[in-house]
Motif scaffolding. Structure first.
Motif, PDB file in Angstrom:
ATOM      1  N   TYR A  48      -5.201  -4.908  10.079  1.00 39.73           N
ATOM      2  CA  TYR A  48      -4.182  -3.339   9.125  1.00 39.73           C
ATOM      3  C   TYR A  48      -2.721  -4.212   8.375  1.00 39.73           C
ATOM      4  N   ASP A  49      -2.561  -5.109   9.231  1.00 39.63           N
ATOM      5  CA  ASP A  49      -1.172  -5.818   8.940  1.00 39.63           C
ATOM      6  C   ASP A  49      -1.797  -7.340   8.278  1.00 39.63           C
ATOM      7  N   LYS A  86      -2.531  -6.047   4.776  1.00 36.97           N
ATOM      8  CA  LYS A  86      -1.770  -5.686   4.374  1.00 36.97           C
ATOM      9  C   LYS A  86      -0.883  -6.617   3.644  1.00 36.97           C
ATOM     10  N   ASN A 145      -0.393  -7.442  -0.591  1.00 36.65           N
ATOM     11  CA  ASN A 145       1.265  -7.814  -0.934  1.00 36.65           C
ATOM     12  C   ASN A 145       1.109  -9.114  -1.886  1.00 36.65           C
ATOM     13  N   GLU A 194      -5.914  -2.575  -3.331  1.00 39.26           N
ATOM     14  CA  GLU A 194      -5.999  -1.643  -2.850  1.00 39.26           C
ATOM     15  C   GLU A 194      -7.448  -2.046  -1.899  1.00 39.26           C
ATOM     16  N   ASN A 245      -7.623  -1.341   1.784  1.00 40.19           N
ATOM     17  CA  ASN A 245      -6.552  -0.034   1.580  1.00 40.19           C
ATOM     18  C   ASN A 245      -7.588   1.165   2.572  1.00 40.19           C
ATOM     19  N   TRP A 261       1.177  -0.925   0.256  1.00 37.55           N
ATOM     20  CA  TRP A 261       0.164   0.246   0.732  1.00 37.55           C
ATOM     21  C   TRP A 261       1.048   1.429   0.262  1.00 37.55           C
TER      22      TRP A 261
END
Length: 355
Positions: free
Chosen positions: A74-75, A78, A82, A105, A108, A18
């Motif tokens: 969030y982690d 994310k 990836n 995305e 995000n 991100w």
């Protein structure tokens, strides 16, 4: 176990998709640094900056453990993004690449914040950039869940379908407004009744594409027709052409078609404002958007705008209808002035009325 796995992903530095993509487009980041920091790092003692009143900010209390929970989620999201991002370079089909970019995305929180809390029609490309696949995806979903259903309901209840064209599979969002001094300078709701003063000058038409296409090679035709012109000889009605544009080109963000931007290669029929006759009832003005298979060659257009066959015109030029809009007009005291200014004969009166 989940926390340890996330910690491993963070330490090896693979969950950076991100932040790396945001470097290529400002629209993938929240513009306000204070809001961004509050969302991503937790609420500061001074309270969330999204609350305008200082009193409300000071008395705000975050739910217990919300910041820690957010960080874990969030982690995780994310790191999953990836993994998707690693597949993008391997995809050969443009549609598959588009799908993967959306998937990378979509979760995000900065993208979701930008889309949810900003204008989607008068969009700022630095905030909602429709060049980005994820914003096109979100925009299409938002359109399908609201404005598209309203449009189809109005087209069918007002019988624009099938009185002008037999059907429509909507693919592009068409928005309409009359931004001049005589207009109302707002996006018109489909089916809205407008005064002749408002519609005296040509409308601005926004074409929002959500599908993957090449804007440099995509051309459009725009036709505004009135299927309610009285035909006394046949005791019926005929369709008139009020406005015609061809070879129109737009991009995903620069997509408002304004008469001031069009030249002789675009205009096949100059704008004739609605001038309904007295006691002839309310008339419908349908705006049809077509995709052209290619650019139409310059020619001297000979069109019978007083008795226009929109279906035959679409067949002759292999036009694909992808969007529409509609407004309504009726006689008012400004119509005689408009008729005189455009060199039209005085309107008829269809029933007895006191002068």
């Amino acid at each position: 176990m989940l926390t340890r796995c996330i910690h491993t992903w963070r330490t090896v530095g693979q969950a950076k998709v991100w932040s790396s993509l945001a470097e290529n487009s400002r629209s993938l980041r929240i513009r306000s640094e204070s809001v961004r920091k509050c969302i991503l790092e937790g609420t500061s003692p001074g309270g969330p900056p999204s609350l305008k009143r200082r009193f409300n900010r000071l008395k705000y209390n975050s739910p217990e453990k919300i910041d820690e929970t957010f960080q874990i989620c969030y982690d995780f999201l994310k790191s999953r993004a990836n993994q998707v991002d690693g597949q993008v370079s391997k995809a050969e089909d443009p549609k598959e690449t588009e799908r993967l970019l959306v998937k990378a995305e979509l979760d995000n929180p900065e993208v979701q914040y930008n889309f949810q809390y900003n204008d989607k029609v008068d969009n700022d490309p630095d905030v909602i950039d429709y060049e980005q696949p994820v914003y096109r995806y979100l925009g299409k979903k938002h359109w399908e869940e609201g404005a598209q259903m309203l449009l189809m309901q109005r087209l069918e209840s007002l019988a624009i379908i099938p009185d002008t064209l037999p059907t429509l599979v909507p693919r592009a969002e068409v928005s309409l407004k009359f931004p001049f001094s005589t207009g109302v300078n707002k996006w018109i709701e489909p089916g809205e009744l407008l005064s002749s003063n408002t519609t005296s000058l040509p409308p601005a038409i926004k074409i929002q594409e959500y599908e993957l296409l090449d804007p440099k090679n995509q051309y459009y035709t725009i036709l505004v027709v009135n299927p309610d012109e009285p035909d006394l000889e046949n005791d019926s009605f005929r369709t008139t052409l009020n406005y015609g544009l061809v070879n129109v080109q737009v991009s995903y963000n620069d997509n408002v078609v304004d008469a001031r931007k069009c030249d002789a290669t675009n205009v096949i029929s100059t704008y004739l404002p609605p001038v309904p006759e007295k006691n002839a009832g309310t008339q419908r003005f349908a705006v049809w958007l077509f995709r052209q298979p290619s650019a139409l060659q310059p020619q001297r257009w000979v069109l019978n705008r007083d008795n226009f066959d929109i279906r035959q015109f679409a067949r002759d030029h292999s036009l694909l209808p992808v969007g529409a809009h509609v407004w309504r007009s009726e006689w008012d005291s400004n119509v005689p002035h408009l008729r005189a200014s455009h060199g039209l004969p005085p309107g008829r009166i269809f029933t007895r009325t006191r002068s």
